[in-house]
Design a protein around this motif. Structure first.
Motif, mmCIF file in Angstrom:
data_model
loop_
_atom_site.group_PDB
_atom_site.id
_atom_site.type_symbol
_atom_site.label_atom_id
_atom_site.label_comp_id
_atom_site.label_asym_id
_atom_site.label_seq_id
_atom_site.Cartn_x
_atom_site.Cartn_y
_atom_site.Cartn_z
ATOM 1 N N VAL B 49 156.425 36.440 65.825
ATOM 2 C CA VAL B 49 155.635 35.320 66.341
ATOM 3 C C VAL B 49 154.906 35.814 67.585
ATOM 4 N N LYS B 50 153.658 35.406 67.751
ATOM 5 C CA LYS B 50 152.971 35.753 68.994
ATOM 6 C C LYS B 50 152.644 34.494 69.786
ATOM 7 N N GLY B 51 152.488 34.650 71.103
ATOM 8 C CA GLY B 51 152.162 33.500 71.939
ATOM 9 C C GLY B 51 152.076 33.920 73.394
ATOM 10 N N GLU B 52 151.646 32.982 74.204
ATOM 11 C CA GLU B 52 151.574 33.212 75.641
ATOM 12 C C GLU B 52 152.961 32.998 76.244
ATOM 13 N N MET B 59 159.451 32.610 78.668
ATOM 14 C CA MET B 59 159.637 32.726 77.220
ATOM 15 C C MET B 59 158.386 32.248 76.491
ATOM 16 N N ILE B 60 158.175 32.736 75.267
ATOM 17 C CA ILE B 60 157.112 32.224 74.395
ATOM 18 C C ILE B 60 157.640 31.014 73.645
ATOM 19 N N ILE B 61 158.779 31.201 73.071
ATOM 20 C CA ILE B 61 159.340 30.278 72.097
ATOM 21 C C ILE B 61 160.806 30.711 72.046
ATOM 22 N N HIS B 62 161.711 29.781 71.911
ATOM 23 C CA HIS B 62 163.108 30.207 71.941
ATOM 24 C C HIS B 62 163.498 30.771 70.571
ATOM 25 N N GLY B 116 155.223 25.963 68.754
ATOM 26 C CA GLY B 116 154.384 26.417 69.863
ATOM 27 C C GLY B 116 153.972 27.887 69.789
ATOM 28 N N GLY B 117 154.243 28.556 68.667
ATOM 29 C CA GLY B 117 153.845 29.961 68.525
ATOM 30 C C GLY B 117 152.894 30.144 67.352
ATOM 31 N N MET B 118 152.484 31.373 67.131
ATOM 32 C CA MET B 118 151.653 31.675 65.966
ATOM 33 C C MET B 118 152.372 32.742 65.162
ATOM 34 N N LEU B 119 152.493 32.501 63.865
ATOM 35 C CA LEU B 119 153.126 33.501 63.003
ATOM 36 C C LEU B 119 152.227 34.737 62.968
#
Lengths: 137, 137, 137, 137, 137, 137
Positions: B49-52, B59-62, B116-119
């Motif tokens: 997963v990618k994200g800010e 953290m990006i996403i837990h 809240g992330g992008m696959l």
């Protein structure tokens, strides 16, 4: 006495169940490994042979020969096969990794001896987390 | 943009074959993976997963949430199952690792976005030696 | 007699030091593992059980039960914990991997016996390069 | 009695052959490992020491000392070297992994004893699939 | 577009040096990899191919064919060989892993295309700690 | 353009928490990683550098130099340390693996450039199952 081990792989389907049991009873004993539609694994097989080192060649037994024996006696029968339906040396038993290990021992013992070594251990890694070993006794 | 990957496992049976083909034809196309009595694998699944990075939590996403999503959407359906017979999201296709990867992408994409992330990537290791990756395009 | 092994993980903080020693003396004995501000590891724990294979089920002991026992007796107490401060079965000793292995043996031995097996080995991999094993004697 | 293992690595060239044999005869005995132009491996070396745990420090022997001993006695002599031509403790023997294991045992045994432990096992992984172990007898 | 990777192994000897340099100068540039008596490695080779998934078979390209191509074009030439002396496609260059990766790319690119895929990456793990990748540009 | 990766290790303690939050609130956000008594990990760090291959030496950049830079700038500060209390380049942030990856990037970028390469990726494996990557943007 030196110990030499060959690692090999195979992939197979199996199902853990007892014929006289209902699906519920089998689930109680074997958990999700009893799924009636089969499931499968990548098995890693380690065969350990012990013997004296030949003072001339510096070898116990050539691993090429051990590898070829395992291929003929085991891999050709189990790789990409169904352990319940297609493997002669597993007939009449539940194909658990315990039974696999003791059965593979029986299939290999004489061949290893005729190559000049003694079978010491059959180890099966059914997954990273589940490992079975049999030492012949 | 940071990339975060969760590794998971499952074990399943499958068979690669086309219904209109004979066993011989299927063997020509799919090799020993076409065995009519099934075989199986331990699959390792990596979901990236990618994200800010949130400047407060770092953290990006837990990963607990990613892990729980994978369990609900994928593992509960494929672990210790038959990929040809029992998996809704694989119906009507040959259960190759290529099709597994693209199908798992479709199953996870929306859930990852709602977390809240992008696959970014679905990676499947069918064995140590055979690896498939899909990046959604 | 067949041997069956379950692999589990935990992450924990620790510090190796003797209370009556200065920081310099502790550094001499324990090296950088004596850092007063703690450090930590991902520990890999292998628990090996031996037993006779049940001729009906083909199993010694179900690995689910071994896994559950390890979770209750060990992982719930050590995972994401401080081995010096928070683990009842390590009180009063330096939390080296040697002491961890012998202490985990004591915590598991009776439970394994009540499941019908015999504890054979507790193995701890503190890192890829440092491994500890205890066989109960 | 607790067992503690240190893992180390080295890379080296070797050739398996007997001086009085032709290249064809050597190929028959040693296979492609007899290539006259050398070949080589990344060897993984595991050294296992056994001993009583010191009730004060909770350690048998400090792994830093074991690691340093292995570096001085073994790695400095074999890493990035030619096992046939450059290693004093392998002179006059075919550099098989069997001979490597028994020779490393001889090089380390006394040093381990002077550190307060007993050498238990020398294990060499010549590749993922080929493993040799020696227990000193 | 899906990416499929095949992992293979080979063991080889090499030496990093420049012919016009003294041993000391070569040691300054290449470190202990310049040992005049050779040394060697177990190389792990990953070849990644990308392509569209065939909607009928669910495959991009059969990994058996990729594996066979790698065996013919690469492994037969480098396995248990001396990379400086015996490998045609490495003549005239220092056999670093960087040069190995770019040279293997050149050897495989056309064959992969004729199998219906596109070569995406050649990855070489010279050891667990040193990894090289080449993407063709 | 070729990519070269160096793998390194370190072990450290950390705690994920926000100073203004109660222990319960921190547990809600960070799970068991918020344990007030610390815990820790064996981190595996992969640093990937890209660059042109020097046509004379066949190398981009010597991995010894990359390894030495990582040791000086990163490992000496984090190995066997407390990431919350003792690491200058992590001050004022929650020591998640995401923040570790982006912070290590900042510490290494200029040094890699002065060695003649370009930093491409910092990858941290906090455990086998949890992996973070940062590509600098």
């Amino acid at each position: 006495m030196v110990y030499i081990t060959r690692r090999e792989h195979f992939s197979a389907a199996h199902r853990l169940f007892l014929p006289g049991y209902t699906d519920e009873e089998n689930f109680t004993v074997f958990g999700k490994c009893s799924n009636p539609n089969w499931h499968g694994h990548n098995y890693i097989l380690f065969v350990t042979v012990k013997g004296e080192v030949d003072p001339v060649t510096g070898m116990i037994i050539h691993l090429r020969h051990v590898s070829k024996l395992i291929e003929e006696k085991i891999l050709n029968k189990v790789d990409h096969k169904n352990l319940n339906l297609e493997v002669d040396f597993l007939q009449g038993m539940v194909p658990t990794s315990e039974n696999l290990a003791t059965s593979i021992w029986k299939e290999l013992e004489e061949g290893i001896r005729s190559l000049g070594g003694m079978l010491h251990c059959v180890r099966i890694e059914q997954s990273e987390n589940n490992i079975i070993e049999y030492y012949g006794e």
